[in-house]
Write an enzyme that holds these catalytic residues in place. Structure first.
Site, short mmCIF file in Angstrom:
data_model
loop_
_atom_site.label_atom_id
_atom_site.label_comp_id
_atom_site.label_asym_id
_atom_site.label_seq_id
_atom_site.Cartn_x
_atom_site.Cartn_y
_atom_site.Cartn_z
N ARG A 27 -12.21 -9.64 6.32
CA ARG A 27 -11.15 -8.75 6.77
C ARG A 27 -10.80 -9.05 8.22
O ARG A 27 -11.64 -9.49 8.99
CB ARG A 27 -11.59 -7.29 6.68
CG ARG A 27 -11.49 -6.68 5.29
CD ARG A 27 -11.84 -5.21 5.32
NE ARG A 27 -13.23 -5.00 5.66
CZ ARG A 27 -13.69 -4.67 6.84
NH1 ARG A 27 -12.84 -4.47 7.85
NH2 ARG A 27 -14.96 -4.53 7.07
N TYR A 176 -8.04 -13.07 1.17
CA TYR A 176 -9.45 -12.70 1.01
C TYR A 176 -9.67 -11.20 0.87
O TYR A 176 -9.17 -10.40 1.66
CB TYR A 176 -10.26 -13.20 2.22
CG TYR A 176 -11.74 -13.34 1.89
CD1 TYR A 176 -12.22 -14.49 1.29
CD2 TYR A 176 -12.63 -12.30 2.14
CE1 TYR A 176 -13.56 -14.62 0.96
CE2 TYR A 176 -13.98 -12.43 1.81
CZ TYR A 176 -14.42 -13.59 1.22
OH TYR A 176 -15.75 -13.72 0.88
N LYS A 185 -9.40 -1.39 0.07
CA LYS A 185 -9.42 -0.71 1.36
C LYS A 185 -8.04 -0.13 1.70
O LYS A 185 -7.93 0.97 2.24
CB LYS A 185 -9.84 -1.68 2.47
CG LYS A 185 -11.14 -2.40 2.19
CD LYS A 185 -12.29 -1.46 2.00
CE LYS A 185 -13.60 -2.24 1.91
NZ LYS A 185 -14.75 -1.34 1.78
N HIS A 205 -15.56 5.72 2.48
CA HIS A 205 -16.22 4.42 2.30
C HIS A 205 -17.68 4.68 1.88
O HIS A 205 -18.60 4.55 2.69
CB HIS A 205 -16.15 3.66 3.63
CG HIS A 205 -16.59 2.23 3.57
ND1 HIS A 205 -17.09 1.56 4.67
CD2 HIS A 205 -16.61 1.34 2.56
CE1 HIS A 205 -17.38 0.32 4.34
NE2 HIS A 205 -17.11 0.16 3.06
N SER A 227 -19.63 -1.78 6.65
CA SER A 227 -19.59 -2.97 5.81
C SER A 227 -20.84 -3.82 5.99
O SER A 227 -21.32 -3.99 7.11
CB SER A 227 -18.35 -3.80 6.16
OG SER A 227 -17.20 -3.01 5.95
N CYS A 229 -23.91 -3.19 5.19
CA CYS A 229 -25.09 -2.44 5.65
C CYS A 229 -25.85 -1.80 4.50
O CYS A 229 -26.67 -0.91 4.72
CB CYS A 229 -24.68 -1.39 6.66
SG CYS A 229 -24.17 -2.11 8.22
N ASP A 252 -18.78 1.37 -3.28
CA ASP A 252 -18.02 1.15 -2.04
C ASP A 252 -17.09 2.30 -1.66
O ASP A 252 -16.92 2.57 -0.48
CB ASP A 252 -17.20 -0.14 -2.15
CG ASP A 252 -16.76 -0.69 -0.80
OD1 ASP A 252 -17.62 -0.83 0.10
OD2 ASP A 252 -15.56 -0.95 -0.62
N ARG A 348 -19.01 -13.59 -1.37
CA ARG A 348 -19.05 -12.39 -2.22
C ARG A 348 -18.99 -12.73 -3.69
O ARG A 348 -18.45 -13.76 -4.09
CB ARG A 348 -17.86 -11.49 -1.86
CG ARG A 348 -17.89 -11.03 -0.40
CD ARG A 348 -17.65 -9.58 -0.25
NE ARG A 348 -17.91 -9.15 1.12
CZ ARG A 348 -18.27 -7.90 1.42
NH1 ARG A 348 -18.41 -6.98 0.48
NH2 ARG A 348 -18.49 -7.56 2.67
#
Ligand code: GTP
Ligand code: SPV
Ligand code: MN
Length: 564
Positions: A27, A176, A185, A205, A227, A229, A252, A348
């Site tokens: 991002r 991406y 998001k 989130h 993110s 974590c 998420d 990912r």
């Protein structure tokens, strides 16, 4: 595959690997903007006009200019796809519909994994509201520059723009993840956050999970970590304590609202996982590994010579001598420094949720699941104990506003700086953060069962830089403590920063844990930390700090300053 964007991983059915242009790997928060007529609908009244780190505003005029500069002709010579999708089960009253136009076939494939893409959308759409999503990689054909890795993108011109008033997203230049899969998001957090503000619910989130204890009692938790974590990992843990079962609802994003009985209910608007690959293995996350046995897309990972995927963390699960090709196409051998790391740190997997063996039977229930606890957390190598419990809802909102974390590869930041990421939402805010905090405070109303709020830190380190807590499946021990707290067990004690477990009240049987080091609250650390938090909130949120939150800050700061 014909264009070279994807190729098949022969080891698993229907599974593909994709390597992006190395300039398009995460991002781009600095190019993420929110458009509103009034600047302060988006940004806070920062102190002395400091640049906002909590949402970046763009004026309608500049937005229009940015679009005019980029979009006319931008898809020339390319295929344009129209993707009708639902966030949440199709037709559920809690779900929302979107339509994404894109010129990236990779986006089409990933949207079909991450959201519910179906012709039925047109049927349920009727005259209902939908979110308009426009995406282009920004590479009209014929291209007049070299396309790297068959991955078209336009890094110089990236913009991820949101128009919450018009329920619209415009994204250009990146293919991406959160930059291009606009249901995630952009829609489910930034636009939905604003809709939730208007309608009295929450778009966060957060992972959603349930824990069932040996007595058969089940409780649901949501957890907001920045993110990279640990949300995906916690959402799917394999508990190490016997007799406990964990089930996953989402990893998420959570959409939550109080029902008429005053119970907070949560749904996962997504349909798949876009998870961090490195670190994932059969020890740390066996349920994610199970989800990766078929029907997946792997992006920016390495590949073994026998057609399997590889990344840092899988060293013990493949033949030590097998030749590996890195995400940059270079040869690599396990243990070698050359061409390390084999995979991009933000590489990912994209996997359908239904592939995960521990999805909760109610994960698609339109009514959602009832939430007992809200967990915040971050990567805090120093000073922050394994778990803190908020004294009440207001203090819990303050704990969330205090969230900081070491920078990770999920965004463009470099190094290991500790960054503020209040509510784990810094990159995902769609409106003024002071209003967002007030919205959280306003959730507390008579007759509502307010969930307990916690803060966890799996990442505290000792002097030798070793984690003090084993994490992953062992995190069940902390969840068990939380469940007992929800039931009112007397196993917590007050400190200046909140409630912490009484010594020995977390089951650490079989672990070699230094309780004192793991739970200590060093006064000097906390004094400077809370002063720094005050500076940050006063600079970034300024006059928009809700009065109730300011008095929480004053109250906790006075207690911390009095610590010896
Ligand atoms: P986003 O998808 O970016 O929102 O990330 P996430 O919050 O879902 O993070 P994820 O679960 O993918 O974890 C990111 C990294 O943290 C991985 O490399 C994990 O191996 C590591 N990690 C997750 N949980 C733990 C834990 O309990 N302890 C330790 N030490 N590391 C963890
Ligand atoms: C995050 O960064 O929090 C993610 C990955 O979940 S992305 O969808 O790329 O934003
Ligand atoms: Mn995320």
């Amino acid at each position: 595959m014909e264009r070279g964007t994807l190729h098949k991983l022969t080891k698993y059915p229907n599974t593909y690997i994709c390597r992006t242009d190395p300039r398009d790997v995460a991002r781009v928060e600095s190019r993420t903007v929110v458009c509103s007529v009034d600047r302060y609908a988006t940004e806070c009244h920062t102190k002395d006009g400091a640049a906002s780190q909590l949402a970046h505003w763009i004026s309608p005029e500049n937005m229009d200019a940015a679009m005019q500069e980029r979009f006319p002709g931008c898809m020339a010579g390319r295929m344009m796809y129209v993707i009708p999708f639902s966030m949440g089960p199709i037709g559920s009253p809690l779900s929302k519909i979107g339509v994404e136009l894109t010129d990236s076939n990779y986006v089409v494939l990933c949207m079909r994994l991450m959201t519910r893409v179906s012709h039925d959308i047109w049927r349920v759409l009727g005259n209902n509201e939908f979110v308009r999503c426009l995406h282009s990689v920004g590479c009209p054909r014929p291209v007049n520059y070299r396309v790297v890795n068959h991955w078209s993108c336009n890094p110089e011109k990236v913009i991820i723009a949101h128009m919450p008033d018009d329920r619209m997203v415009v994204s250009y230049g990146s293919g991406y993840g959160g930059n291009s899969l606009l249901g995630k998001k952009c829609f489910a957090l930034r636009i939905a956050g604003r809709i939730a503000y208007d309608e009295g619910w929450m778009a966060e989130h957060m992972l959603i999970m349930s824990v069932t204890n040996p007595k058969g009692v089940e409780k649901f938790f949501v957890a907001a970590f920045p993110s990279a974590c640990g949300k995906t990992n916690l959402a799917m843990i394999q508990p190490t304590l016997p007799g406990y079962t964990v089930r996953c609802v989402g990893d998420d994003i959570a959409w939550m609202r109080f029902n008429k009985d005053g119970q907070l209910m949560a749904i996962n608007p997504e349909n798949g996982f876009f998870g961090v690959a490195p670190g994932t293995n059969h020890q740390t996350n066996p349920n994610a590994m199970a989800a990766l046995q078929r029907d997946c897309i792997l992006t920016n990972v390495a590949e073994t010579a026998d057609g399997g995927y590889f990344w840092e963390g899988l060293e013990d699960e493949v033949d030590k001598d097998i030749p590996i090709t890195t995400w940059l196409g270079k040869p690599y051998k396990i243990g070698s420094k050359e061409n390390y790391p084999s995979s991009h740190p933000n590489s990912r997997f994209t996997a359908p949720a239904k592939n995960c063996p521990i999805m909760h039977p109610k994960w698609e229930d339109p009514a959602g699941v009832p939430i007992s606890g809200i967990i915040f957390g971050g990567r805090r190598p120093e000073g922050v104990p394994l778990v803190i419990e908020a004294e009440d809802w207001k203090h819990g909102v303050f704990l969330g506003a205090q969230v900081k974390s070491e920078a990770t590869a999920a965004a463009e930041f470099k190094g290991k700086q500790i960054m503020h990421d209040p509510m784990a939402m810094r990159p995902f805010l769609g409106y003024n953060f002071g209003k967002y905090l007030q919205h959280w405070l306003d959730m507390e109303k008579p007759g509502r069962k307010m969930p307990k709020i916690f803060h966890v830190n799996w990442f505290r380190k000792d002097q030798n830089e070793k984690f003090l807590w084993p994490g992953f499946g062992e995190n069940i021990r902390v969840l068990d403590w939380m469940m007992r707290r929800v039931d009112g067990e007397d196993i917590a004690e007050p400190t200046a920063v909140g409630l912490v477990p009484k010594e020995g009240s977390i089951n650490t049987d079989g672990l070699n844990i230094n309780w004192k080091e793991l739970f200590s609250i060093p006064p000097d650390y906390w004094k400077s930390d809370i002063h720094e938090t005050r500076r940050y909130l006063e600079e970034q949120v300024g006059d928009d700090i809700p009065p109730v939150l300011r008095s929480e800050l004053d109250r906790v700061e006075a207690r911390v300053d009095a610590m010896k």
